[in-house]
Every structure is written in structure tokens, then in C-alpha cells.
Motif scaffolding. Structure first.
Motif, short mmCIF file in Angstrom:
data_model
loop_
_atom_site.label_atom_id
_atom_site.label_comp_id
_atom_site.label_asym_id
_atom_site.label_seq_id
_atom_site.Cartn_x
_atom_site.Cartn_y
_atom_site.Cartn_z
N UNK A 228 0.81 -1.17 0.25
CA UNK A 228 -0.12 -0.28 0.01
C UNK A 228 0.77 1.36 0.06
N UNK A 229 1.70 1.29 0.27
CA UNK A 229 3.12 1.87 1.05
C UNK A 229 3.97 1.52 -0.13
N UNK A 230 5.33 2.01 -0.82
CA UNK A 230 6.76 1.88 -0.45
C UNK A 230 7.55 2.58 0.05
N UNK B 64 6.34 6.38 0.67
CA UNK B 64 5.35 6.46 0.17
C UNK B 64 3.69 5.97 -0.20
N UNK B 65 3.42 6.87 0.07
CA UNK B 65 1.87 6.09 -0.33
C UNK B 65 1.49 6.43 -1.55
N UNK B 66 1.07 4.80 -2.15
CA UNK B 66 0.99 4.74 -3.76
C UNK B 66 -0.55 4.03 -4.56
N UNK C 147 2.94 8.58 -12.47
CA UNK C 147 3.38 10.34 -12.05
C UNK C 147 3.82 11.04 -11.56
N UNK C 148 4.00 10.24 -10.28
CA UNK C 148 4.57 10.15 -9.16
C UNK C 148 6.48 9.68 -8.85
N UNK C 149 6.52 8.62 -9.37
CA UNK C 149 8.02 8.14 -9.78
C UNK C 149 9.08 9.24 -10.05
N UNK D 201 17.17 4.46 -4.45
CA UNK D 201 15.92 3.31 -4.53
C UNK D 201 14.88 2.94 -3.72
N UNK D 202 13.82 1.90 -4.81
CA UNK D 202 12.35 2.32 -4.14
C UNK D 202 12.41 0.68 -4.07
N UNK D 203 11.57 1.20 -2.51
CA UNK D 203 11.17 -0.99 -2.06
C UNK D 203 10.17 -0.95 -2.33
N UNK D 204 9.66 -2.25 -2.71
CA UNK D 204 8.07 -2.58 -3.29
C UNK D 204 7.69 -3.70 -3.06
#
Length: 137
Positions: A17-19, A31-33, A40-42, A49-52
């Protein structure tokens, strides 16, 4: 998106739900996704680095590619076969629970799900591209 040091709310976030964005300056941004995140947000995030984490129950319907850096993928539960469109031709690697791999920077990849489950991704996300899986290369 950014908050002043000392003013960030301390709370629990649900990965998926968040990264979590690991910024190059050492800070971490929750980050709420939503569905528009990759479009549009990235690009608004600072370098890092993004953790998802994603649950996959079916084969992926897209190919994706990350031009800014390698992607680290850890299979948390279930199993999948990653398919990579390498310069010498397609190659694949199967990940089971607890196994990880690295997808090189700039390599298109997709996945077939063997057993539904979750995978953790650490990605240099800026510039990430997607294309339909059925599209000819």
C-alpha cells in the motif's frame, strides 16, 4: 512528499500500500501509492532506490525495464520464473521462497507465476518503462 527532519510521523506502513524510498542522502521516505504511481509520481522522487512488494497470482501482463540501475528481487513466498530479454536472447531464472536475483540495468523482464506469492523489489525506479507482454520486440 518530503517532511522536515524531526517532523516525520512515526507509524507503521504496509508494504504494498506504501513503498519506502531509500534516498541517496540517507533518508527514507514512506510513499503512499496508487495506480498512477509509475506514470506520475516516480519522477518527483529524489535520487535513490524504491522498495516495493507485490503479490503475484498470475503471470505478469507486461514487460518492464529500469534504465537507471539494477533491480534486486527477493521471492518472499511462492515462486516465479523471471524472463529476461538479454542482448544474447531470452534467459530465465526461477525464484523460490528466500531466493533473490539481480535484473541488470536496462534489461526488459517479465515473469510467469509458478506458485502465487509475494516478492520484494529494490529498484532505481526513475524512468521505469512498461510495455504489453504480447507486444513484439
Amino acid at each position: 512528499m518530503e517532511e522536515s527532519p524531526g517532523k516525520q510521523e512515526i507509524k507503521a506502513y504496509r508494504l504494498g500500500e506504501s513503498y519506502a524510498h531509500l534516498c541517496d542522502d540517507g533518508s527514507v521516505l514512506p510513499i503512499a501509492v496508487g495506480p498512477e504511481f509509475w506514470q506520475s509520481q516516480i519522477g518527483a522522487l529524489p535520487p535513490g532506490r524504491l522498495i516495493s512488494m507485490f503479490h503475484s497470482a498470475q503471470d505478469w501482463t507486461v514487460w518492464e525495464m529500469h534504465p537507471q540501475g539494477d533491480e534486486w528481487i527477493l521471492q518472499v513466498s511462492g515462486s516465479m520464473t523471471l524472463i529476461l530479454d538479454m542482448p544474447g536472447g531470452e534467459t530465465s531464472v526461477t525464484l523460490g521462497q528466500g531466493e533473490f536475483t539481480v535484473v541488470p540495468k536496462g534489461i526488459w523482464h517479465t515473469a510467469d507465476v509458478i506458485e502465487p506469492g509475494e516478492a520484494l523489489f529494490v529498484t532505481a525506479g526513475e524512468g521505469t518503462s512498461h510495455r504489453p507482454r504480447d507486444r513484439a520486440r
